[in-house]
Scaffold this motif. Structure first.
Motif, PDB file in Angstrom:
ATOM      1  N   THR A  49       0.818  -1.219   0.000  1.00  0.00           N
ATOM      2  CA  THR A  49       0.000   0.000   0.000  1.00  0.00           C
ATOM      3  C   THR A  49       0.847   1.262   0.000  1.00  0.00           C
ATOM      4  O   THR A  49       0.370   2.331  -0.380  1.00  0.00           O
ATOM      5  CB  THR A  49      -0.946   0.013   1.217  1.00  0.00           C
ATOM      6  OG1 THR A  49      -1.934   1.015   1.045  1.00  0.00           O
ATOM      7  CG2 THR A  49      -0.201   0.278   2.509  1.00  0.00           C
ATOM      8  N   ARG A  91      -8.261   9.537   0.675  1.00  0.00           N
ATOM      9  CA  ARG A  91      -8.095   8.781   1.911  1.00  0.00           C
ATOM     10  C   ARG A  91      -8.705   9.520   3.101  1.00  0.00           C
ATOM     11  O   ARG A  91      -9.292   8.907   3.988  1.00  0.00           O
ATOM     12  CB  ARG A  91      -6.608   8.520   2.167  1.00  0.00           C
ATOM     13  CG  ARG A  91      -6.333   7.945   3.540  1.00  0.00           C
ATOM     14  CD  ARG A  91      -4.880   7.629   3.740  1.00  0.00           C
ATOM     15  NE  ARG A  91      -4.525   6.396   3.063  1.00  0.00           N
ATOM     16  CZ  ARG A  91      -3.287   5.933   3.000  1.00  0.00           C
ATOM     17  NH1 ARG A  91      -2.299   6.635   3.532  1.00  0.00           N
ATOM     18  NH2 ARG A  91      -3.031   4.797   2.393  1.00  0.00           N
ATOM     19  N   TRP A  98     -13.276   3.196   7.073  1.00  0.00           N
ATOM     20  CA  TRP A  98     -12.548   1.928   6.982  1.00  0.00           C
ATOM     21  C   TRP A  98     -12.142   1.421   8.362  1.00  0.00           C
ATOM     22  O   TRP A  98     -12.161   0.217   8.625  1.00  0.00           O
ATOM     23  CB  TRP A  98     -11.321   2.076   6.090  1.00  0.00           C
ATOM     24  CG  TRP A  98     -11.631   2.215   4.630  1.00  0.00           C
ATOM     25  CD1 TRP A  98     -11.328   3.272   3.826  1.00  0.00           C
ATOM     26  CD2 TRP A  98     -12.308   1.266   3.793  1.00  0.00           C
ATOM     27  NE1 TRP A  98     -11.772   3.052   2.543  1.00  0.00           N
ATOM     28  CE2 TRP A  98     -12.379   1.819   2.495  1.00  0.00           C
ATOM     29  CE3 TRP A  98     -12.868   0.001   4.007  1.00  0.00           C
ATOM     30  CZ2 TRP A  98     -12.974   1.166   1.425  1.00  0.00           C
ATOM     31  CZ3 TRP A  98     -13.466  -0.654   2.942  1.00  0.00           C
ATOM     32  CH2 TRP A  98     -13.508  -0.076   1.680  1.00  0.00           C
ATOM     33  N   GLY A 114      -8.409  -3.049   0.203  1.00  0.00           N
ATOM     34  CA  GLY A 114      -7.359  -2.066  -0.056  1.00  0.00           C
ATOM     35  C   GLY A 114      -6.367  -2.545  -1.103  1.00  0.00           C
ATOM     36  O   GLY A 114      -5.935  -1.769  -1.971  1.00  0.00           O
ATOM     37  N   ASN A 145      -8.467   2.651  -0.553  1.00  0.00           N
ATOM     38  CA  ASN A 145      -7.319   1.975   0.048  1.00  0.00           C
ATOM     39  C   ASN A 145      -7.209   2.414   1.501  1.00  0.00           C
ATOM     40  O   ASN A 145      -6.449   3.320   1.843  1.00  0.00           O
ATOM     41  CB  ASN A 145      -6.045   2.313  -0.732  1.00  0.00           C
ATOM     42  CG  ASN A 145      -4.831   1.579  -0.203  1.00  0.00           C
ATOM     43  OD1 ASN A 145      -4.928   0.778   0.725  1.00  0.00           O
ATOM     44  ND2 ASN A 145      -3.684   1.853  -0.786  1.00  0.00           N
ATOM     45  N   LEU A 147      -6.311   0.509   4.267  1.00  0.00           N
ATOM     46  CA  LEU A 147      -5.784  -0.585   5.084  1.00  0.00           C
ATOM     47  C   LEU A 147      -4.645  -0.194   6.023  1.00  0.00           C
ATOM     48  O   LEU A 147      -4.252  -0.994   6.870  1.00  0.00           O
ATOM     49  CB  LEU A 147      -5.340  -1.749   4.200  1.00  0.00           C
ATOM     50  CG  LEU A 147      -4.182  -1.568   3.219  1.00  0.00           C
ATOM     51  CD1 LEU A 147      -2.827  -1.683   3.864  1.00  0.00           C
ATOM     52  CD2 LEU A 147      -4.288  -2.613   2.110  1.00  0.00           C
TER      53      LEU A 147
END
Length: 478
Positions: A49, A91, A98, A114, A145, A147
């Motif tokens: 990531t 994000r 998340w 993610g 994404n 994670l």
């Protein structure tokens, strides 16, 4: 349906054999060594990531130029900043969601989603045909994404307490290496038809899309990580608070029920948790600094010497960042755990922040060097700067996770990621605007040219340093 239990390992605590969190916790209690396999999974997922986040910076200058959106060379930094900010803005909008999903449904589903986002949207970014496609794909890559927060919580849930500092060091270092190796990949593999004409022709797909190869390379790595994540164990508890406690000291045949487990206390309002919120604030300030530095370094190194830059190619920048990434790996494995154990997360962060300030003041004067001396100085400065940065970030990780119980770590890290992403969304946009402005004031009296850029970076670092002292920073347990 009654829940199954396995023997008690700690006073007033039950382990349920149909709860993945209990199974993992019991495994941690019984294991005396380091969980190498779990740590490797954490490391490669975090690296996966981290790679696409900054991989664009070595070629972003040339990508904006080729998309023909900038009116002049000095304006390239302005437009580059918004592409760099799109990921973090996406994000920022979704990180808390998340985190809550990770606390509700588990760490593993969020991690899998993610990784899939990296595969899809990072690939599409490499094939961008206009400026707005580049911004939208980066935005969606950031929004889907989520994670990093869950993987930080996950990392300390797969090991004993004695290895938790190392676990968070793995996350922060893999993240930092991703932010360095990613640009190295971008630098080496972008514009392959120009750099490697014997392999890639101008008429090939990578000749027509000169920035697709590094993105595709990272996406293929993400595919491999996705496959390995199928066997990722879940760590979130999914049982109720009430149950019977079994006597550990009795044999399996004579185990007796001794008392009722006490109900868990109500969850604390995380926004009122000062140790958590103050450590998040410190984390955000230093993250803003690091993201701004990441963008500025590539733009500064690749700009012409008449604008105060080093006139590096994207491959030159990639080589510098690759060396820094390898050095970070060595530091994380052999030096950081001992340093953190001796100094603690707060003192180590302060020391590194103090050392960063004079280091950055020296960057603009590297333009007076050339040849091998310039290469040596730039590489040494880059290695040192990134080691200092990862030490600070790891310390803030430790403080954040120590400030909340296990069942709130996903939400806490979601809040942290949201706040950090807002700061990191501001950083490249502001850095690009300031860099573009600084290049137009080469003969100013007060910090001319890029000296102003690095002065402002140091100002942010100084603010972060001040915030590590009381009463600004609350320490868990005090």
């Amino acid at each position: 349906m009654a829940e199954n239990k396995v023997p008690l390992l700690e006073k007033n605590k039950v382990y349920y054999d149909n709860c993945p969190g209990c199974v993992q916790e019991l495994k941690n209690e019984r294991s005396k060594g380091m969980p190498y396999r779990d740590f490797l999974r954490v490391w490669i997922i975090t690296l996966c990531t981290g790679l696409p986040i900054a991989s664009l910076f070595p070629f972003l200058y040339f990508m904006i130029r080729d998309l023909k959106v900038a009116k002049s060379e000095e304006d390239i930094g302005f437009y580059a900043g918004f592409v760099g900010a799109a990921f973090m803005f996406g994000r920022a909008l979704t990180s808390t969601i998340w985190g809550l999903l990770a606390d509700r449904y588990g760490r593993k589903p969020v991690i899998i989603i993610g990784i899939i986002a990296v595969i899809i949207f990072n690939t599409l970014f490499g094939f961008s045909i206009n400026y707005w496609m580049a911004i939208v794909t980066r935005f969606l890559l950031g929004a889907l994404n989520g994670l990093l927060g869950p993987i930080k919580a996950y990392s300390i849930e797969v090991c004993n307490k004695e290895y938790q500092a190392l676990a968070l060091s793995l996350v922060s270092t893999a993240w930092a290496i991703g932010l360095i190796v990613g640009p190295a990949v971008g630098g080496y593999l972008s514009q392959p038809a120009e750099k490697y004409p014997s392999i890639f022709s101008e008429q090939s797909i990578f000749g027509r899309f000169p920035y697709a190869l590094p993105c595709l390379f990272i996406s293929l790595f993400a595919v491999a990580v996705l496959i390995s994540s199928i066997w990722l164990p879940e760590t979130l508890h999914n049982h109720t608070a009430n149950g019977k406690v079994e006597n550990l000291e009795a044999s399996p045949e004579t185990k007796t029920i001794t008392n009722e487990i006490e109900a868990l206390p109500p969850k604390q309002n995380l926004l009122k948790n000062w140790p958590l919120m103050s450590s998040i604030l410190v984390y955000c300030i230093f993250s803003l600094h690091d993201m701004a530095y990441t963008e500025v370094f590539s733009l500064w190194a690749e700009s012409d010497r008449k604008f105060g830059g080093l006139n590096f190619t994207s491959q030159d920048v990639g080589q510098v960042l690759a060396i820094a990434g390898f050095s970070l790996l060595i530091y994380q494995l052999f030096i950081y755990p001992r340093f953190e154990k001796q100094m603690g997360p707060i003192i180590s962060a302060r020391i590194c922040a103090v050392l960063t300030i004079p280091l950055l003041f020296g960057y603009p004067f590297m333009t007076y060097l050339s040849g091998s001396m310039l290469s040596i100085v730039v590489n040494c400065a880059s290695v040192l700067k990134n080691i200092l940065a990862v030490t600070i970030i790891t310390g803030t990780f430790i403080l954040q996770n120590n400030a909340v119980p296990q069942d709130q770590r996903g939400a806490a890290n979601g809040i942290s990621m949201t706040a950090m992403s807002l700061f990191k969304a501001i950083a490249p946009a502001a850095a690009g605007i300031i860099f573009s402005w600084a290049q137009k004031r080469q003969h100013a009296f007060f910090f001319p040219g890029d000296q102003m850029v690095f002065f402002l970076l140091n100002l942010v670092e100084l603010i972060g340093l001040i915030l590590t002292f009381k009463p600004f920073l609350g320490v868990p347990g005090e």
